[in-house]
Design an enzyme around this catalytic site. Structure first.
Site, PDB file in Angstrom:
ATOM      1  N   GLU C 252       0.833  -1.198   0.000  1.00 40.03           N
ATOM      2  CA  GLU C 252       0.000   0.000   0.000  1.00 40.03           C
ATOM      3  C   GLU C 252       0.872   1.253   0.000  1.00 40.03           C
ATOM      4  O   GLU C 252       0.614   2.221  -0.703  1.00 40.03           O
ATOM      5  CB  GLU C 252      -0.902  -0.008   1.233  1.00 40.03           C
ATOM      6  CG  GLU C 252      -1.916   1.133   1.222  1.00 40.03           C
ATOM      7  CD  GLU C 252      -2.779   1.148   2.471  1.00 40.03           C
ATOM      8  OE1 GLU C 252      -2.448   0.440   3.445  1.00 40.03           O
ATOM      9  OE2 GLU C 252      -3.772   1.884   2.466  1.00 40.03           O
ATOM     10  N   GLU C 382       4.839  10.154  10.394  1.00 35.95           N
ATOM     11  CA  GLU C 382       5.578   9.920  11.629  1.00 35.95           C
ATOM     12  C   GLU C 382       5.946   8.434  11.760  1.00 35.95           C
ATOM     13  O   GLU C 382       7.055   8.097  12.171  1.00 35.95           O
ATOM     14  CB  GLU C 382       4.748  10.380  12.837  1.00 35.95           C
ATOM     15  CG  GLU C 382       4.570  11.895  12.938  1.00 35.95           C
ATOM     16  CD  GLU C 382       3.561  12.465  11.951  1.00 35.95           C
ATOM     17  OE1 GLU C 382       2.767  11.681  11.383  1.00 35.95           O
ATOM     18  OE2 GLU C 382       3.568  13.691  11.720  1.00 35.95           O
TER      19      GLU C 382
END
Lengths: 398, 379, 398, 379
Positions: C252, C382
């Protein structure tokens, strides 16, 4: 705002006294290191005027205008001190004395020192008789200052100090040191630290200058080998030195943070430097559009920062301050100054790379390299951000 | 004057914040948007703003206003930003009121300023023509006709134009399309023949209109200020508007930062509050510093306008440029730190990001104002 | 490089077949969502050509060229698949089928599925008969995916599934779901997760679309209330679903990271948009020097990123890859795309703010808002930085 | 060609890295600096570089070189950057060799190229006159005189000028001071009458010289390339130099990053390795990504030069601009993350920061090359 009659009178007197007593030579901008008066046992005055100016100001207590008269200060109120500063600026008078004793140790002694310590040390600081240095950082304890390992073991009436400090500014020229030592090796790390004063001429003290990337050596490594320090030289309580250290650090932070003022009055703005370096195009703009963009952004931030310093001061005066903003000023001011120096270098191109040679070649490159230390000394930028996150934003600990 | 709020100003700040939080919070923006309200704001709120003295805050007392000036106006606009309140305050109470107060004839002032202060009318400024702000770029023409002028041109983006009772139109009586000289301001009735007003909806749920003028007849009494010398007047009003937009963006940024730090303290991931992650802490701490700078430039810009400081144009641009960037950073970081939640329409935080963007684009973004500062400083 | 004779022959055959079989309508660029063929039980083809193109390609196994023929694939080698892709690009043929089954579930089943699972599901994916959705995130488990709480309790031959998923793309249109569930509530959190497949028409499954800030609703919340799932629908070992999940996430990530290609061919470059929006000055430069600076910097980074994607692919082909760079591509690509959309908005000024109205107004603002999700979905920026720090830089854990 | 090193190129990379790490590591730079070496580099090293085939890497085999092209040259320069080795490679083997190979007469090539490949001579390019790179800004004049020209002007920054056996001087035979047309290149003997060479020391311990020409007589045989058409030739050589400087900066950045991550893994503060602090982790991870981009643009620029790609000027600028910024970020972060240690002369990391800055300023910084890219792309 109208000045009170008393303050106006003080202003008039001060002006007259300064006119009569400040030597002409002491009304010139500071041009090189030798123009700065650091005082101390071994200090060599660069001119008779420098010596005279220090003596006259010290006699009035005006090297430390707000300290009590009993300790060699001027006993002035905040408002009077401000007037004195304004009047000195008016005639561009140089500071009579620069000293870590004035900036750092003095305020700490006034707050934490014993009566005997105040009486002993403060007048000598005020008169520039003793030059002080600061023994904080250690090779293993940089940002994590509290992990310091220099030990002080009490034997009778003396502490026996062993260990090593780094980043001691001008340790090789200082007379005395104020020093953080570990007196309680078994206490939690912040609680085992004490604050000691001792003479750098004590047997067992030695120093070695640290050469920096800028080529200069303002800092030393300092070694302590069984140095005997009288117990009376302990400031505050034993094991409570960390509180004093933090108090001092806040002062230092504000001093360093204030260094950028690109758009502030009196200093050559970056835009002026850019204009001289690049000239202006036919449209009245700097011809290199990408550099111009960077200059504009830098000027915007510098100006915004200068206004913030002004606002923080004004709010403090008005009693509206939101608390200790020193970490913010330290962090932002030093990062800004680093960016400014980078831009200065870009503006000068290959001329900025010159290192040694005729005239003042190398000055810019040295100043650029020097600026890199701003965000490390006095608590790194990372430490300041940690402090802001914790104290201002109340974010949870990691 | 010190760069700090006076006691009076702090009272205004607190009362404005209380007022908008109570009467026009984000939920109200949501309601107006979802109901596709034809006005795009609540007329009852606008009337209440008159009662509070807000609608006429910058209008001299002689004309029914509160005469409190720009710092006070900015504090109101900041509260509007904090609560994302929908009001015609900027168009009417700031831009149009400034133009009328500074440039209007005694008759014009008497006719319009008290009614603005009473929130009886909405007056919109139809100046900008280019999608990117260029205040001297006026292609709308005013040709002499009878004892007045005929106006022809298009204003694609008139804030509150769809609800305006009166328009102030910048048109060119002489000069080339992007020259400052030759611009004249006119008071125009939107119901006059030849005026077409089409509402356009915006990403931040504010409203604007495209106003088309086809040979609209105005007479000499409708000229606002001197013929051909409208640019300086326009710039003065725009600077007031820019400083107030900075104040609004400050409110937007500050509130979205507060929502975000609150979220950081409470949202847990990997078994701990996400605010305990140092990478987020440092970004939040940096943003805190930027917000402090934003506060300073905003107050300075407003203060400079009140004091008639010769550098007030520079300070207005400084505030618009700096706060625009800070609000962008603050709202972007807010959405990112909220994670998936921040992307949903259910969360308020997205509205702040939308408003920050729209306010930044209005009357010059940071690129425009950075260039303007440099030009004013001659580099 | 010379193509082998066999590959050249395959190219010639493929070209001829495509020419003969790809409907003219399917050689147009994709203009709107309805031009995309997602397949599935309830899919409504937007044209007979769309249906025909899918059937013809599926018959040859070319919707999934590299899958084995036994499972409905084309059985092509990597080189043949590349030739097919090139030949399809040559005539601008649309993909016959877009599907999470092809992109995500298929590769995972090929690697982890049982023979029965492959035989059951892969051919239906290949033919576009079943549309799949992905049940990963939960309200309490965003970046911290492994803390998911949807439970699956084995009762006889069935798992009983209870819980809630969010961010399920097109759950309201999907036929089946591949879903992460907790089967071992007492195991360490990564070890209690299993990978289940089930029909969205099972009793107890319901969905509710999530409205986004862009106004559209491609995602759903999905609720499971005592959903009975046959034990045979467990993929891989019980409690080992996390490994499969990670394998999927890597796929993905690469997909999302590839979205910025500002300077890449075929797409209108930012500089072109800027030129149209701002025009050029007399010096041949964009007249707004600050915006021009931002456009230049964005173009430099976009170009550098596009070259990096090219290099990473070429290195992988040459067997020189330094390991999984998918986090790097995902992080940098999405951040770049966000910056690009911000600049696009700036270039359009107030016109970019329009939301509803005539023509395609609102498209730009929606695309800008949509881009903000790039750095959140598929693992936040992050999380990607954490992964890089750990796996590529081998920095110690916090 | 694929954007990946061939097996041969990987061998060159490994051998260059091994060579400079062994013979010219940072300690050697320190030694030369501290001893104030009159040459500023080690002639023995230069001779060894000939033995390795490095000195003539880009020189055709017909002229005694290795004929390996720019990718190979860039790999050598990258190893130079990684080790901060002091050599006249850039001035002699890249810039001058390119000028001679592309523009030299048969005699000039035969006389000089084999001697460069053998590291017998140093040849320096005396082109730039402005502190900020502006290659067409040539004020040095060449007036026709006898069967040649007389050159007068000043070149304030000639890399390796103090040790050059031959200079290649850009002078103007016609045209205005900043026009591309009218520039001619000349081979000049630095010992000729009227040439004054003054060594200047630089922050990165490289050396340059100010070369002053006062009516220096050259004859027709000393013209390199066509009279008045030197600019295109100069730009081709500069692009080779820029791509190689990008490669050097890549080496600088990559090595300083490696030193830094190593430091992050080992240095302890607050009872844990500082590399375990997430704020530093994220900054390091971001830098990792930037370095990957730097690698791609560098390889592309070098490859494009070898392939004669029509966009090689754009790719050279892309590499110089991007890698310059990455190297600046990498070395700044390196010093900051090293803390106080990073500020001391004892640590190597400061040398990397100095070199990154100097290399970025040489032959155009990121602002120069960003503008150049935009101009070449016509915006």
């Amino acid at each position: 705002m109208d000045e009170t009659a008393a303050l106006a009178e003080f202003r008039a007197e001060t002006r007259a006294w300064l006119e009569a007593n400040c030597p002409e030579e002491m009304r010139q901008p500071v041009r090189s290191d030798s123009d700065i008066c650091w005082g101390g046992r071994r200090f060599v005055f660069s001119s008779p005027a420098q010596k005279l100016w220090l003596e006259r100001m010290a006699t009035r207590g005006w090297t430390v205008p707000e300290w009590p008269r009993a300790y060699g200060g001027g006993g002035l109120s905040k408002e009077e001190a401000r007037v004195l500063a304004q009047e000195m600026r008016r005639i561009r008078a140089r500071p009579p004395l620069s000293s870590f004793g004035i900036w750092m140790l003095g305020p700490a002694l006034l707050r934490y020192g014993s009566e005997a310590q105040k009486a002993e040390h403060l007048p000598k600081i005020a008169r520039g008789e003793i030059r002080w240095c600061q023994g904080y950082s250690e090779p293993g304890a940089g940002s994590d200052l509290a992990s310091l390992r220099t030990s002080a073991v009490l034997e009778g009436d003396h502490f026996i100090v062993n260990g090593q400090k780094v980043w001691t500014s001008y340790a090789d020229r200082a007379d005395w040191i104020f020093c953080l030592v570990r007196t309680e090796p078994d206490a939690p790390k912040h609680l085992g630290i004490s604050f000691l004063l001792f003479d750098m001429e004590s047997p067992g003290v030695s120093t070695a200058p640290i050469r920096l990337i800028s080529g200069s050596s303002p800092f030393c490594q300092t070694f302590f080998d069984n140095v005997r320090v009288p117990r009376a030289n302990l400031v505050g309580e034993r094991g409570r030195g960390w509180e004093i250290a933090k108090y001092l650090l806040t002062h230092e932070r504000e001093m360093i943070g204030g260094m950028d003022s690109g758009a502030a009055e009196g200093r050559d703005g970056l835009a002026q430097v850019a204009k001289r370096a690049l000239g202006l195009g036919e449209d009245g703009r700097l011809p290199d559009s990408m550099l111009r963009t960077d200059v504009i952004r830098q000027e915007i931030d510098s100006w915004a920062f200068a206004l913030t310093m002004e606002r923080v001061k004004d709010e403090a005066k008005a009693g509206q301050g939101v608390g200790a903003l020193s970490s913010m000023l330290k962090y932002y001011g030093t990062e800004l100054n680093k960016r400014r120096m980078e831009l200065m270098m870009s503006l000068q191109g290959t001329e900025g790379l010159l290192w040694e040679g005729e005239d003042r070649e190398g000055d810019l490159a040295r100043a650029w390299l020097r600026s890199r230390a701003n965000s490390i000394e006095g608590g790194t930028s990372e430490v300041q951000l940690n402090i802001i996150a914790k104290t201002m934003l109340r974010l949870p600990a990691a | 004057m010190a760069l700090v709020l006076t006691d009076d100003e702090r009272m205004i700040r607190d009362s404005a914040e209380g007022f908008f939080a109570e009467h026009a919070p984000v939920a109200e923006l949501r309601r107006l948007r979802d109901s596709r309200d034809p006005h795009g704001f609540d007329r009852a709120l606008w009337a209440r703003m008159a009662e509070m003295g807000f609608a006429g805050v910058a209008i001299p007392e002689a004309h029914g206003g509160a005469g409190l000036g720009m710092v006070a106006a900015g504090l109101i606009q900041e509260a509007i930003g904090r609560n994302l309140s929908l009001t015609p305050f900027l168009s009417t109470s700031i831009l149009s009121a400034t133009l009328l107060a500074k440039g209007g004839t005694a008759e014009q002032k008497a006719a319009l300023l008290p009614r603005i202060a009473a929130a009886e009318i909405v007056v919109a400024l139809a100046a900008d023509e280019a999608p990117r702000h260029a205040p001297a770029h006026i292609g709308t023409r005013a040709h002499a006709s009878g004892n007045g002028f005929r106006l022809t041109g298009t204003k694609p983006f008139v804030l509150d134009g769809h609800v305006a009772d009166r328009l102030i139109v910048a048109a060119r009586t002489s000069g080339a399309d992007s020259e400052p000289a030759g611009i004249t301001l006119f008071l125009v009735d939107p119901k006059a023949e030849g005026v077409r007003v089409e509402r356009r909806s915006l990403v931040d749920s504010r409203n604007a209109a495209r106003v088309t003028l086809e040979g609209v007849q105005v007479d000499g009494a409708d000229v606002l200020g001197a013929v051909g010398e409208g640019f300086a007047l326009l710039e003065a009003a725009l600077d007031a508007g820019r400083a107030c937009l900075a104040a609004e963006m400050l409110g937007v940024a500050d509130r979205s930062f507060a929502l975000t730090t609150e979220y950081l303290r409470t949202r847990e991931q990997f078994g701990r509050p996400i605010g305990s992650f140092q990478a987020l802490q440092h970004r939040a701490a940096h943003l805190f510093c930027e917000l402090e700078l934003a506060k300073s430039v905003t107050l300075k810009a407003l203060r400079a306008l009140d004091e008639g400081d010769s550098r007030s144009a520079i300070f207005a641009s400084l505030a618009k440029a700096k706060v625009g960037e800070v609000a962008r950073l603050a709202t972007n970081e807010a959405v990112q730190m909220h994670g998936g939640i921040g992307m949903t329409d259910d969360a308020d935080i997205g509205f702040y990001m939308k408003r920050a963007r729209a306010a930044a684009e209005t009357f010059g973004d940071s690129a425009f104002h950075g260039d303007r500062i440099a030009c004013l400083m001659r580099y």
